[in-house]
Design a protein around this motif. Sequence first.
Motif, PDB file in Angstrom:
ATOM      1  N   SER A  21      -4.106   3.014  -6.861  1.00 52.68           N
ATOM      2  CA  SER A  21      -3.489   3.357  -5.586  1.00 52.68           C
ATOM      3  C   SER A  21      -4.106   2.500  -4.491  1.00 52.68           C
ATOM      4  O   SER A  21      -5.275   2.107  -4.572  1.00 52.68           O
ATOM      5  N   GLY A  55      10.558  -1.631  -0.897  1.00 58.79           N
ATOM      6  CA  GLY A  55      10.498  -1.298  -2.308  1.00 58.79           C
ATOM      7  C   GLY A  55      11.719  -1.715  -3.099  1.00 58.79           C
ATOM      8  O   GLY A  55      11.846  -1.393  -4.281  1.00 58.79           O
ATOM      9  N   ARG A  72       5.870   1.809  -4.113  1.00 53.41           N
ATOM     10  CA  ARG A  72       5.285   2.159  -2.825  1.00 53.41           C
ATOM     11  C   ARG A  72       5.953   3.382  -2.252  1.00 53.41           C
ATOM     12  O   ARG A  72       7.110   3.669  -2.565  1.00 53.41           O
ATOM     13  N   ASN A  74       6.365   4.498   1.558  1.00 49.15           N
ATOM     14  CA  ASN A  74       6.107   4.118   2.954  1.00 49.15           C
ATOM     15  C   ASN A  74       5.747   5.315   3.826  1.00 49.15           C
ATOM     16  O   ASN A  74       4.980   5.188   4.781  1.00 49.15           O
ATOM     17  N   MET A  79       0.671   2.341  -1.889  1.00 50.30           N
ATOM     18  CA  MET A  79       1.245   1.462  -2.903  1.00 50.30           C
ATOM     19  C   MET A  79       0.534   1.771  -4.221  1.00 50.30           C
ATOM     20  O   MET A  79      -0.662   2.095  -4.214  1.00 50.30           O
ATOM     21  N   TYR A  80       1.275   1.658  -5.314  1.00 53.95           N
ATOM     22  CA  TYR A  80       0.725   1.992  -6.620  1.00 53.95           C
ATOM     23  C   TYR A  80       0.884   0.821  -7.585  1.00 53.95           C
ATOM     24  O   TYR A  80       1.781  -0.008  -7.432  1.00 53.95           O
ATOM     25  N   CYS A  96      -5.543  -4.891  -3.496  1.00 60.18           N
ATOM     26  CA  CYS A  96      -4.234  -4.801  -2.865  1.00 60.18           C
ATOM     27  C   CYS A  96      -4.248  -5.638  -1.588  1.00 60.18           C
ATOM     28  O   CYS A  96      -5.307  -5.845  -0.975  1.00 60.18           O
ATOM     29  N   SER A  98      -1.698  -6.956   1.984  1.00 59.78           N
ATOM     30  CA  SER A  98      -0.542  -6.703   2.819  1.00 59.78           C
ATOM     31  C   SER A  98      -0.428  -7.783   3.886  1.00 59.78           C
ATOM     32  O   SER A  98      -1.312  -8.634   4.025  1.00 59.78           O
TER      33      SER A  98
END
Length: 124
Positions: A21, A55, A72, A74, A79-80, A96, A98
């Motif tokens: 996660s 997504g 994800r 939102n 996010m997974y 992760c 972004s």
Amino acid sequence: QMQLVESGGGLVQTGGSLRLSCVASGGTFWTYAMGWFRQAPGKEREFVATITYNGGSTSYADSVKGRFTVSRDNAKKLMYLQMNSLKPEDTAVYYCASGADEGRTTVVAGYHYWGQGTQVTVSS
């Protein structure tokens, strides 16, 4: 400024599963494509998976295609990365990311925000 924190890593046997996660705080999470990368000891950080801002579309490295799934939420700023059929070569620190620049969602340099990483170890 966005902060990202990964969780869910651990030790698993070959063939096992883990779900990573990534939770975000600050920034506008829902406007950015996001990605997962990994870095094994002595190797460069490499692309694993990416997901568009809503997504609607995903992309994977060939090495994980068919075994990993990115998603994800939102509303929860999450996010997974669901990882199945894990192999010893999947052992790495998983990050992760972004804030991707458009068209650069599969490269390290395309992202502006990074988490600290979570260790995944797959034993043979």
